[in-house]
Design an enzyme around this catalytic site. Structure first.
Site, PDB file in Angstrom:
ATOM      1  N   TYR A  11      -1.405   8.656   5.954  1.00  0.00           N
ATOM      2  CA  TYR A  11      -2.109   7.367   5.892  1.00  0.00           C
ATOM      3  C   TYR A  11      -1.390   6.289   6.697  1.00  0.00           C
ATOM      4  O   TYR A  11      -2.020   5.348   7.172  1.00  0.00           O
ATOM      5  CB  TYR A  11      -2.245   6.919   4.438  1.00  0.00           C
ATOM      6  CG  TYR A  11      -3.299   7.694   3.690  1.00  0.00           C
ATOM      7  CD1 TYR A  11      -4.619   7.260   3.672  1.00  0.00           C
ATOM      8  CD2 TYR A  11      -2.985   8.874   3.018  1.00  0.00           C
ATOM      9  CE1 TYR A  11      -5.593   7.961   3.007  1.00  0.00           C
ATOM     10  CE2 TYR A  11      -3.961   9.591   2.345  1.00  0.00           C
ATOM     11  CZ  TYR A  11      -5.267   9.131   2.344  1.00  0.00           C
ATOM     12  OH  TYR A  11      -6.229   9.840   1.689  1.00  0.00           O
ATOM     13  N   ASP A  33       3.503  16.828  12.434  1.00  0.00           N
ATOM     14  CA  ASP A  33       3.497  17.068  10.985  1.00  0.00           C
ATOM     15  C   ASP A  33       3.698  18.555  10.745  1.00  0.00           C
ATOM     16  O   ASP A  33       3.314  19.394  11.578  1.00  0.00           O
ATOM     17  CB  ASP A  33       2.147  16.615  10.382  1.00  0.00           C
ATOM     18  CG  ASP A  33       2.239  16.292   8.895  1.00  0.00           C
ATOM     19  OD1 ASP A  33       2.078  15.114   8.536  1.00  0.00           O
ATOM     20  OD2 ASP A  33       2.490  17.230   8.097  1.00  0.00           O
ATOM     21  N   ALA A 160      -2.476  -2.138   4.078  1.00  0.00           N
ATOM     22  CA  ALA A 160      -3.144  -1.701   2.850  1.00  0.00           C
ATOM     23  C   ALA A 160      -4.265  -0.754   3.245  1.00  0.00           C
ATOM     24  O   ALA A 160      -4.901  -0.938   4.307  1.00  0.00           O
ATOM     25  CB  ALA A 160      -3.703  -2.901   2.089  1.00  0.00           C
ATOM     26  N   LYS A 216      10.559  -4.618   1.637  1.00  0.00           N
ATOM     27  CA  LYS A 216       9.362  -3.797   1.419  1.00  0.00           C
ATOM     28  C   LYS A 216       9.158  -3.548  -0.088  1.00  0.00           C
ATOM     29  O   LYS A 216       8.057  -3.711  -0.613  1.00  0.00           O
ATOM     30  CB  LYS A 216       9.500  -2.471   2.176  1.00  0.00           C
ATOM     31  CG  LYS A 216       8.420  -1.461   1.883  1.00  0.00           C
ATOM     32  CD  LYS A 216       7.043  -1.924   2.317  1.00  0.00           C
ATOM     33  CE  LYS A 216       5.967  -1.086   1.688  1.00  0.00           C
ATOM     34  NZ  LYS A 216       4.618  -1.534   2.014  1.00  0.00           N
ATOM     35  N   PHE A 222       6.066  -7.786  -5.909  1.00  0.00           N
ATOM     36  CA  PHE A 222       5.420  -9.097  -6.112  1.00  0.00           C
ATOM     37  C   PHE A 222       3.897  -8.943  -6.183  1.00  0.00           C
ATOM     38  O   PHE A 222       3.232  -9.568  -7.005  1.00  0.00           O
ATOM     39  CB  PHE A 222       5.763 -10.053  -4.957  1.00  0.00           C
ATOM     40  CG  PHE A 222       7.075 -10.773  -5.097  1.00  0.00           C
ATOM     41  CD1 PHE A 222       8.231 -10.109  -5.476  1.00  0.00           C
ATOM     42  CD2 PHE A 222       7.166 -12.134  -4.828  1.00  0.00           C
ATOM     43  CE1 PHE A 222       9.448 -10.766  -5.589  1.00  0.00           C
ATOM     44  CE2 PHE A 222       8.379 -12.809  -4.940  1.00  0.00           C
ATOM     45  CZ  PHE A 222       9.524 -12.125  -5.317  1.00  0.00           C
ATOM     46  N   CYS A 272       1.610   3.748  -3.860  1.00  0.00           N
ATOM     47  CA  CYS A 272       2.887   3.046  -3.662  1.00  0.00           C
ATOM     48  C   CYS A 272       3.331   2.080  -4.747  1.00  0.00           C
ATOM     49  O   CYS A 272       4.516   2.034  -5.058  1.00  0.00           O
ATOM     50  CB  CYS A 272       2.852   2.341  -2.323  1.00  0.00           C
ATOM     51  SG  CYS A 272       2.817   3.540  -0.976  1.00  0.00           S
ATOM     52  N   LYS A 275       5.187   3.793  -7.668  1.00  0.00           N
ATOM     53  CA  LYS A 275       6.349   4.529  -7.130  1.00  0.00           C
ATOM     54  C   LYS A 275       7.441   3.556  -6.669  1.00  0.00           C
ATOM     55  O   LYS A 275       8.617   3.743  -6.970  1.00  0.00           O
ATOM     56  CB  LYS A 275       5.852   5.400  -5.968  1.00  0.00           C
ATOM     57  CG  LYS A 275       6.833   5.693  -4.887  1.00  0.00           C
ATOM     58  CD  LYS A 275       6.238   6.610  -3.852  1.00  0.00           C
ATOM     59  CE  LYS A 275       5.697   5.954  -2.608  1.00  0.00           C
ATOM     60  NZ  LYS A 275       6.672   5.297  -1.748  1.00  0.00           N
TER      61      LYS A 275
END
Ligand SMILES: NC(=O)C1=CN([C@@H]2O[C@H](COP(=O)(O)OP(=O)(O)OC[C@H]3O[C@@H](n4cnc5c(N)ncnc54)[C@H](O)[C@@H]3O)[C@@H](O)[C@H]2O)C=CC1
Ligand SMILES: O=C(O)[C@H]1O[C@H](OP(=O)(O)OP(=O)(O)OC[C@H]2O[C@@H](n3ccc(=O)[nH]c3=O)[C@H](O)[C@@H]2O)[C@H](O)[C@@H](O)[C@@H]1O
Length: 480
Positions: A11, A33, A160, A216, A222, A272, A275
């Site tokens: 992504y 990959d 995003a 990050k 936040f 994310c 995590k």
């Protein structure tokens, strides 16, 4: 010609490199990959991820200066700049399990870079990593380097999903952290030179490595905290008769607070937020900062509370049982305009309803049956590992059917749960849906997208997060 190689065609790696290729025609970009199926998909007309605007850019650049390959070692050895954008999931076993970041994939990429490199390289951390990871990577690279100079940069990604292309084309900021040595500064400049092909100079921030890595994690913490704050308010709104949309609007008008990211929901999802906060919590704990760790932990606790609260509302409203009842689930992706289901709140809601023996009929415009079954049968945290390491054929959950139409999903249902804010759910013919449902017909809006008044006029019993309660729901307990 500058050569860029990106390890990880997911992504982040895919869209980011596509935009670099588009904006920098003089740079050759190869995305590599270990997953053959992912690379084959990038090389086909059916891209492995759904992201508005992505296909167009990939089509423009593929075969010109954008390539996808499984020949990882060849392209790494030829590159001047290597982006590493591999998975950094939550550890499931051993020290720090359930919190710390699992850097297995990162470490193996770093070792491979050290093994195959024959010339100096800039290695860019694109994955979200714990603060101080660059130090560990530096050690792996320099201890195996055979005299090659590796410069490590931290260049975290803030895109995003669903708006990735827009975010990449016009980022609020690009952050580049590096060593404050002459070689470090040269490397920072080299990466700035790539971005300055389209990002205005004042939006490219440079910091030291640790600030970039921590920024990050801090930014995600936040953002997630804002959602947990508004979701916590939504519970109080339901208890008091206030309307969370009105409260958010009023609060967001304060320019110090701002209007964005204040939509109450069934809970935040995505690969994310949880995590990265768990990772932040772990780092705080490792540094003896228990109070700070507890503060951030609460953001996740409120998110779990919100998902539970939603399930409890559904069950308690429907006479305290959903056993054998058909519940339509509209939306399974963690947000609209993506097919990504990692840590989607729909998993917890569906599992909660299945725990009470409901029959689920699920519809999402971008998510296929296999993926839904996989999510509902997999263990926590497993979904963020590379797909080729995941079970081939997940055991199917029999009480779940996946259909390709919202009308089909809701036909004969006792209740509807809206779990993703897809635009098409705003314009469904709810009169028609109501007529085809069991009565009383319940509508639980986890995204506040329907007009509650109109739905009540049609005849639905409506629950919408943080909105004044339907008289039907007033005396029902919302939290077990
Ligand atoms: N998904 C998102 O919106 C964002 C993700 N991030 C971060 O970016 C990183 C990557 O995330 P995604 O792109 O979502 O993950 P992803 O799972 O979509 O892609 C990661 C890819 O890396 C590949 N990979 C793993 N180990 C490899 C190795 N040793 N060699 C070659 N390929 C390897 C996997 O096969 C997979 O295709 C994570 O650290 C995440 O936290 C940051 C910003 C946004
Ligand atoms: O590190 C990452 O992976 C990325 O995480 C988020 O991006 P993403 O998870 O793709 O999507 P968001 O738009 O942030 O939404 C996350 C979740 O919060 C929910 N959300 C968002 C906003 C809101 O007001 N209310 C709300 O419930 C969404 O529905 C979704 O489930 C951040 O916004 C990105 O900046 C970051 O790069």
């Amino acid at each position: 010609m500058v050569k860029i190689c990106c390890i990880g065609a997911g992504y982040v790696g895919g869209p980011t490199m596509a935009v670099i290729a588009l904006k920098c025609p003089s740079i050759e970009v190869v995305v590599v990959d270990i997953s053959l199926s992912r690379i084959s998909a990038w090389n086909s007309d059916q891209l492995p991820i759904y992201e508005p605007g992505l296909e167009d850019i990939v089509q423009q650049c593929k075969g010109k200066n954008l390539f996808f390959s499984t020949d990882v070692e060849k392209h790494v050895s030829e590159a001047d700049i290597i982006f590493v954008s591999v998975n950094t999931p939550t550890k499931t076993r051993g020290l720090g399990a359930g919190k710390a970041a699992d850097l297995t994939y990162w470490e193996s990429a770093a070792r491979m870079i050290a093994n195959v490199s024959k010339s100096n390289k800039i290695v860019v951390e694109k994955s979200t990593v714990p603060v101080k990871t660059a130090e560990a990577i530096e050690k792996i690279l320099t201890h195996n380097s055979k005299g090659i100079n590796f410069q490590i940069l931290s260049n975290p990604e803030f895109l995003a999903e669903g708006t990735a292309i827009q975010d990449l084309l016009s980022p609020d900021r690009v952050l580049v952290g590096g060593r404050e040595t002459p070689d470090g500064k040269k490397a920072i400049q080299a990466l700035k030179d790539v971005y300055s092909n389209w990002v205005p100079e004042d939006r490219i921030l440079t910091t030291n490595l640790w600030s970039a890595e921590l920024s990050k994690l801090a930014a995600n913490a936040f953002l997630a905290q804002r959602i947990s704050s508004v979701n916590a308010m939504s519970a109080l709104c339901e208890a008091t008769g206030a309307d969370v949309s009105q409260v958010s609007h009023a609060v967001g008008k304060d320019t110090r607070i701002g209007p964005k990211f204040l939509n109450a929901s069934v809970g935040f999802g995505g690969s994310c937020f949880q995590k990265d906060i768990l990772n932040l919590v772990y780092i705080c704990e490792c540094n003896g900062l228990t109070e700070v760790a507890n503060y951030w932990k609460q953001v996740i606790k409120v998110n779990d509370y919100q998902k539970n609260r939603f399930v409890n509302r559904v069950v308690s409203s429907m006479f305290n049982t959903v056993s054998g009842k058909k519940i339509a689930i509209l939306g399974f992706a963690f947000k609209k305009d993506t097919g990504d289901t990692r840590e989607t709140p729909a998993i917890d809601v569906c599992k909660g309803l299945l725990g009470d023996k409901a029959r689920l009929s699920i519809y999402d415009p971008q998510v296929i049956e296999d993926q839904i079954q996989r999510e509902l049968s997999m263990s926590k945290y497993d979904w963020d590992h590379p797909t080729h390491l995941q079970p081939m054929s997940p055991s199917t959950v029999k009480q779940v059917s996946v259909v390709w139409d919202a009308y089909e999903a809701t036909r004969g249902a006792h209740g509807i749960c809206i779990l993703t804010e897809w635009d098409e759910f705003k314009t469904l013919d709810y009169q028609r849906i109501f007529e085809n449902m069991q009565k009383p017909a319940f509508l639980f809006d986890g995204r506040n997208i329907v007009n509650v008044q109109k739905m009540r006029e049609i005849g639905f019993i409506v629950y919408s997060i943080g909105k004044p309660l339907d008289p039907w729901l007033k005396d029902m307990p919302s939290v077990a």
